[in-house]
Design a protein around this motif. Sequence first.
Motif, PDB file in Angstrom:
ATOM      1  N   SER A 161     111.728  -6.908  48.320  1.00  0.00           N
ATOM      2  CA  SER A 161     110.863  -5.806  48.732  1.00  0.00           C
ATOM      3  C   SER A 161     111.313  -4.477  48.136  1.00  0.00           C
ATOM      4  CB  SER A 161     110.848  -5.695  50.256  1.00  0.00           C
ATOM      5  OG  SER A 161     110.096  -4.571  50.653  1.00  0.00           O
TER       6      SER A 161
ATOM      7  N   SER B 223     109.444  -1.654  49.000  1.00  0.00           N
ATOM      8  CA  SER B 223     108.615  -0.705  49.745  1.00  0.00           C
ATOM      9  C   SER B 223     109.378   0.526  50.218  1.00  0.00           C
ATOM     10  CB  SER B 223     107.946  -1.406  50.925  1.00  0.00           C
ATOM     11  OG  SER B 223     108.923  -1.939  51.796  1.00  0.00           O
ATOM     12  N   ASN B 224     110.673   0.420  50.429  1.00  0.00           N
ATOM     13  CA  ASN B 224     111.451   1.552  50.936  1.00  0.00           C
ATOM     14  C   ASN B 224     112.270   2.260  49.854  1.00  0.00           C
ATOM     15  OD1 ASN B 224     110.551   0.996  53.554  1.00  0.00           O
ATOM     16  ND2 ASN B 224     112.197  -0.490  53.855  1.00  0.00           N
TER      17      ASN B 224
ATOM     18  N   TRP C 142     108.798   6.137  47.327  1.00  0.00           N
ATOM     19  CA  TRP C 142     108.620   5.053  48.288  1.00  0.00           C
ATOM     20  C   TRP C 142     107.648   5.445  49.383  1.00  0.00           C
ATOM     21  CZ3 TRP C 142     109.600   5.697  53.480  1.00  0.00           C
ATOM     22  CH2 TRP C 142     110.315   6.846  53.832  1.00  0.00           C
TER      23      TRP C 142
ATOM     24  N   ARG D  91     102.676   1.696  41.722  1.00  0.00           N
ATOM     25  CA  ARG D  91     103.382   0.606  42.402  1.00  0.00           C
ATOM     26  C   ARG D  91     102.425  -0.166  43.292  1.00  0.00           C
ATOM     27  NH1 ARG D  91     108.094   3.281  45.320  1.00  0.00           N
ATOM     28  NH2 ARG D  91     108.376   1.252  46.297  1.00  0.00           N
ATOM     29  N   ASP D  92     102.762  -1.434  43.511  1.00  0.00           N
ATOM     30  CA  ASP D  92     102.034  -2.289  44.443  1.00  0.00           C
ATOM     31  C   ASP D  92     103.082  -2.934  45.332  1.00  0.00           C
ATOM     32  OD1 ASP D  92     100.655  -4.282  45.795  1.00  0.00           O
ATOM     33  OD2 ASP D  92      99.346  -4.723  44.113  1.00  0.00           O
ATOM     34  N   ASN D  93     103.308  -2.351  46.486  1.00  0.00           N
ATOM     35  CA  ASN D  93     104.369  -2.842  47.362  1.00  0.00           C
ATOM     36  C   ASN D  93     104.092  -4.257  47.859  1.00  0.00           C
ATOM     37  OD1 ASN D  93     105.839  -0.471  47.118  1.00  0.00           O
ATOM     38  ND2 ASN D  93     104.925   0.440  48.954  1.00  0.00           N
TER      39      ASN D  93
ATOM     40  N   ASN E 297     105.374  -6.330  45.178  1.00  0.00           N
ATOM     41  CA  ASN E 297     106.704  -5.944  44.680  1.00  0.00           C
ATOM     42  C   ASN E 297     106.665  -5.688  43.181  1.00  0.00           C
ATOM     43  OD1 ASN E 297     107.958  -6.145  47.234  1.00  0.00           O
ATOM     44  ND2 ASN E 297     108.149  -8.348  46.981  1.00  0.00           N
TER      45      ASN E 297
END
Length: 126
Positions: free
Chosen positions: A27, A29-30, A52, A71-73, A76
Amino acid sequence: QMQLEESGGGLVQAGGSLRLSCAASGSISNYNMGWYRQARGKEREFLAVVAWENGSTYYQDSVKGRFTISRDNAKNMVYLQMNSLKPEDTAVYYCARDVRPYSDYRTMPSRFLDVWGQGTPVTVSS
């Protein structure tokens, strides 16, 4: 340790476009995520970062207006759309993850990063 894998590099004529992709093994995302490049005989340089928190972006002046990071969280993935390519854009392009989660994206270019992909080469012919 997270692994990053870049793809999408290749040979393109000046004025052309390429889209680079970076796949993360975990991940993202953060974490702020960035793109860098290293031309032969030169140091690695920062190109762009995507935050993020809200997807805010910041670019090196030489690529501002020509390159777009995204980005595409959910997948990933991190992308770098490169338009109006110039011969001086020839380099190996690297994806990188910020050192710590929840960091200020504007200071990522100043940090020593430790999670990198293997790079994807881009050659722009004149």
